[in-house]
Design a protein around this motif. Structure first.
Motif, short mmCIF file in Angstrom:
data_model
loop_
_atom_site.label_atom_id
_atom_site.label_comp_id
_atom_site.label_asym_id
_atom_site.label_seq_id
_atom_site.Cartn_x
_atom_site.Cartn_y
_atom_site.Cartn_z
N SER A 385 -21.62 62.27 -28.58
CA SER A 385 -22.43 62.70 -29.72
C SER A 385 -23.52 61.67 -29.93
N THR A 386 -24.63 62.11 -30.50
CA THR A 386 -25.75 61.19 -30.64
C THR A 386 -26.40 61.29 -32.01
N SER A 387 -27.06 60.22 -32.40
CA SER A 387 -27.98 60.24 -33.53
C SER A 387 -29.25 59.59 -32.98
N PRO A 388 -30.35 59.54 -33.75
CA PRO A 388 -31.56 58.93 -33.19
C PRO A 388 -31.34 57.48 -32.74
N ILE A 389 -30.36 56.80 -33.30
CA ILE A 389 -30.17 55.39 -32.93
C ILE A 389 -28.77 55.10 -32.39
N LYS A 390 -28.06 56.14 -31.96
CA LYS A 390 -26.69 55.92 -31.47
C LYS A 390 -26.31 56.92 -30.40
N ILE A 391 -25.56 56.44 -29.39
CA ILE A 391 -24.88 57.34 -28.45
C ILE A 391 -23.41 56.98 -28.51
N ALA A 392 -22.58 57.92 -28.90
CA ALA A 392 -21.15 57.65 -29.03
C ALA A 392 -20.37 58.46 -28.02
N CYS A 393 -19.47 57.81 -27.30
CA CYS A 393 -18.66 58.49 -26.30
C CYS A 393 -17.19 58.33 -26.64
N HIS A 394 -16.49 59.44 -26.79
CA HIS A 394 -15.04 59.39 -26.92
C HIS A 394 -14.47 59.29 -25.51
N VAL A 395 -13.75 58.22 -25.24
CA VAL A 395 -13.15 58.01 -23.92
C VAL A 395 -11.67 57.73 -24.14
N PRO A 396 -10.85 57.84 -23.06
CA PRO A 396 -9.43 57.52 -23.23
C PRO A 396 -9.27 56.10 -23.80
N SER A 397 -8.32 55.94 -24.74
CA SER A 397 -8.13 54.63 -25.36
C SER A 397 -7.96 53.53 -24.32
N ALA A 398 -7.28 53.86 -23.21
CA ALA A 398 -7.02 52.86 -22.18
C ALA A 398 -8.30 52.40 -21.50
N ASP A 399 -9.37 53.17 -21.59
CA ASP A 399 -10.63 52.82 -20.92
C ASP A 399 -11.65 52.17 -21.85
N VAL A 400 -11.31 52.05 -23.13
CA VAL A 400 -12.29 51.57 -24.11
C VAL A 400 -12.82 50.18 -23.75
N ASP A 401 -11.90 49.25 -23.45
CA ASP A 401 -12.33 47.87 -23.17
C ASP A 401 -13.29 47.81 -21.99
N ASN A 402 -12.94 48.53 -20.93
CA ASN A 402 -13.80 48.51 -19.75
C ASN A 402 -15.16 49.14 -20.02
N ALA A 403 -15.16 50.19 -20.81
CA ALA A 403 -16.43 50.85 -21.13
C ALA A 403 -17.34 49.89 -21.91
N VAL A 404 -16.76 49.16 -22.86
CA VAL A 404 -17.56 48.20 -23.64
C VAL A 404 -18.16 47.15 -22.72
N LYS A 405 -17.33 46.58 -21.86
CA LYS A 405 -17.81 45.52 -20.96
C LYS A 405 -18.91 46.05 -20.05
N ALA A 406 -18.69 47.23 -19.48
CA ALA A 406 -19.66 47.79 -18.54
C ALA A 406 -21.00 48.08 -19.23
N LEU A 407 -20.96 48.64 -20.42
CA LEU A 407 -22.21 48.99 -21.11
C LEU A 407 -22.92 47.73 -21.60
N HIS A 408 -22.18 46.75 -22.08
CA HIS A 408 -22.78 45.50 -22.54
C HIS A 408 -23.54 44.85 -21.40
N GLU A 409 -22.95 44.91 -20.21
CA GLU A 409 -23.61 44.30 -19.04
C GLU A 409 -24.80 45.14 -18.58
N ALA A 410 -24.59 46.47 -18.49
CA ALA A 410 -25.64 47.34 -17.98
C ALA A 410 -26.92 47.24 -18.84
N PHE A 411 -26.75 47.10 -20.14
CA PHE A 411 -27.92 47.02 -21.02
C PHE A 411 -28.35 45.56 -21.29
N GLU A 412 -27.75 44.66 -20.55
CA GLU A 412 -28.12 43.22 -20.61
C GLU A 412 -28.14 42.68 -22.03
N LEU A 413 -27.04 42.88 -22.73
CA LEU A 413 -27.00 42.47 -24.13
C LEU A 413 -26.50 41.04 -24.31
N GLY A 414 -26.00 40.43 -23.23
CA GLY A 414 -25.40 39.09 -23.33
C GLY A 414 -26.44 37.99 -23.45
#
Ligand code: ASP
Ligand code: MG
Length: 414
Positions: A385-414
């Motif tokens: 689901s999206t808003s003008p300033i957000k993209i939200a993805c419901h993913v399996p709970s077990a995948d949440v941590d990996n999704a956060v790490k992958a997106l943080h890296e992909a968008f070079e937020l570190g």
């Protein structure tokens, strides 16, 4: 029962004839007041602000895990505690902190008075456990401030229009602090906590997460409602509608934390083009996702709203409606759906990962990159689901941590 749609805090309380320049509201969370030493340290910080000449209002949370312990206690005595009595019980935690802090301030040679939410004039609707503030009658606070007294207000609570003690929901002390800052015409509201500010991701999960210096109200609202635990969502709504600048900072270290304010004020020195595309990735490990068949949306969501269920994502296709809501709202949601007699099911195995950033509004390709990143990590989103300033993805709970790490890296937020 009378529920209110939104928190109606007057911009500046009618009792205040002139704006009181120099009023600060300083809110301290549960870990900041966790033991006697920490309470004395909070007292010193409040006194220091007073000695700088400010009119000082402290809003305190309950010490450490007090609220959880009181809730546990109630459930050990009764499986379904009476809502009025539950509020009488849990509102005690904040009173303890305030009374102790006032004692510590007296020992430092300053005047202080602790007030319950009711004594402080915080008037709410009558919804126990999730009350909303309808008015702040700040006369007593003004009188004490006029005398140079440091005022300590018990967070998370008020008195209802039916004269009952109410609480504002978990994390409600933030809302108390912001509502007071709005009603008192304070310059800004400081939120003291156990982290340095708002981060680009949860630093416990992503070690190279960055502290953000500025975040807009809209971004913070999206972050908080998507799982950033640092501020209660409702407190940001109140801050945005009354334009109360917030400063989230550490109670244990000096230095600036994160400023939350209007978008245009965020970085006046920087051109719009440099606005961060993405400010942060936030997550929650669990969110209940419901699937309902054959319900009329107006009736369904009307009934859920009436039961104070905080509905998040909604997807409707033909006769099927899918929506999500916080795990703690499940008993209310289940009862409501049963009462409506619709056929429904719920999934408890999903969490949510959300990318938030004001720069997203004017940049294409964020969704594409999000999907590519998740796919490369072998993660499948069940709902997006999206808003003008957000993209939200419901993913399996077990995948949440990996999704956060992958997106943080992909968008070079570190
Ligand atoms: N003590 C309450 C809670 O834990 C309110 C707060 O700390 O903001 O939710
Ligand atoms: Mg909190």
């Amino acid at each position: 029962m009378s529920a209110t749609e939104y928190e109606a805090v007057p911009a500046v309380d009618a009792d205040a004839e002139a704006p009181h320049v120099g009023t600060v509201v300083m809110k301290f969370g549960g870990t900041s007041v966790g033991d006697p030493d920490k309470l004395r340290r909070v007292a010193s910080r409040l006194v220091a602000a007073r000695e700088e000449g400010h009119r000082v209002v402290g809003v305190l949370s309950a010490m450490g895990r007090t609220t959880d312990e009181l809730l546990d206690l109630a459930h050990h005595v009764s499986p379904t505690p009476h809502p009025r009595e539950l509020d009488m019980l849990v509102s005690v935690g904040e009173r303890i902190s305030c009374a102790l802090a006032a004692m510590a301030i007296h020992d430092l040679g300053h005047e202080a008075i602790s007030l319950t939410g009711s004594q402080a004039g915080i008037v709410t609707d009558t919804v126990h456990g999730k009350a909303k503030i309808v008015e702040v009658r700040a006369r007593r606070i003004h009188e004490a401030l006029d005398e140079g007294t440091i005022v300590l207000v018990a967070g998370f609570q008020g008195v209802s229009t039916a004269f009952e003690v109410t609480t504002l929901g978990r994390g409600g002390s933030d809302t108390t602090a912001v509502a007071l800052a709005a009603a008192l015409g304070a310059d800004f509201c400081e939120i003291y906590t156990d982290v340095l500010g708002v981060y680009s991701a949860d630093p416990r999960l992503v070690p190279d997460a960055r502290r953000l210096t500025h975040v807009s109200f809209d971004e913070m609202l999206e972050m908080a409602s998507s799982g950033a635990g640092v501020l209660a969502t409702r407190s940001i709504e109140v801050a945005r509608s009354h334009n109360v600048r917030l400063h989230v900072r550490s109670s244990f270290e000096e230095g600036d934390g994160t400023w939350i304010q209007e978008e245009d004020a965020v970085s006046p020195e920087k051109p719009v083009l440099e606005k961060a595309l993405i400010s942060g990735v936030v997550h929650q490990r669990e969110e209940t996702v419901y699937r309902v068949d054959g319900a009329k949306p107006a009736q369904l969501f009307g009934a859920l709203a009436h039961a104070s269920v905080n509905v998040d994502t909604i997807v409707q296709t033909n006769a099927e409606i899918v929506f999500s809501a916080p795990v703690e709202d499940k008993p209310d949601a289940a009862r409501t759906l049963d009462d409506l007699g619709v056929s429904w099911s719920a999934r408890d195995d999903l969490g949510k990962v959300s990318l938030v950033g004001a720069g997203m509004k004017s940049h294409p390709g964020v969704a594409a990159k999000t999907f590519a990143t998740l796919e490369a990590a072998g993660i499948e989103a069940a709902i997006v689901s999206t808003s003008p300033i957000k993209i939200a993805c419901h993913v399996p709970s077990a995948d949440v941590d990996n999704a956060v790490k992958a997106l943080h890296e992909a968008f070079e937020l570190g």
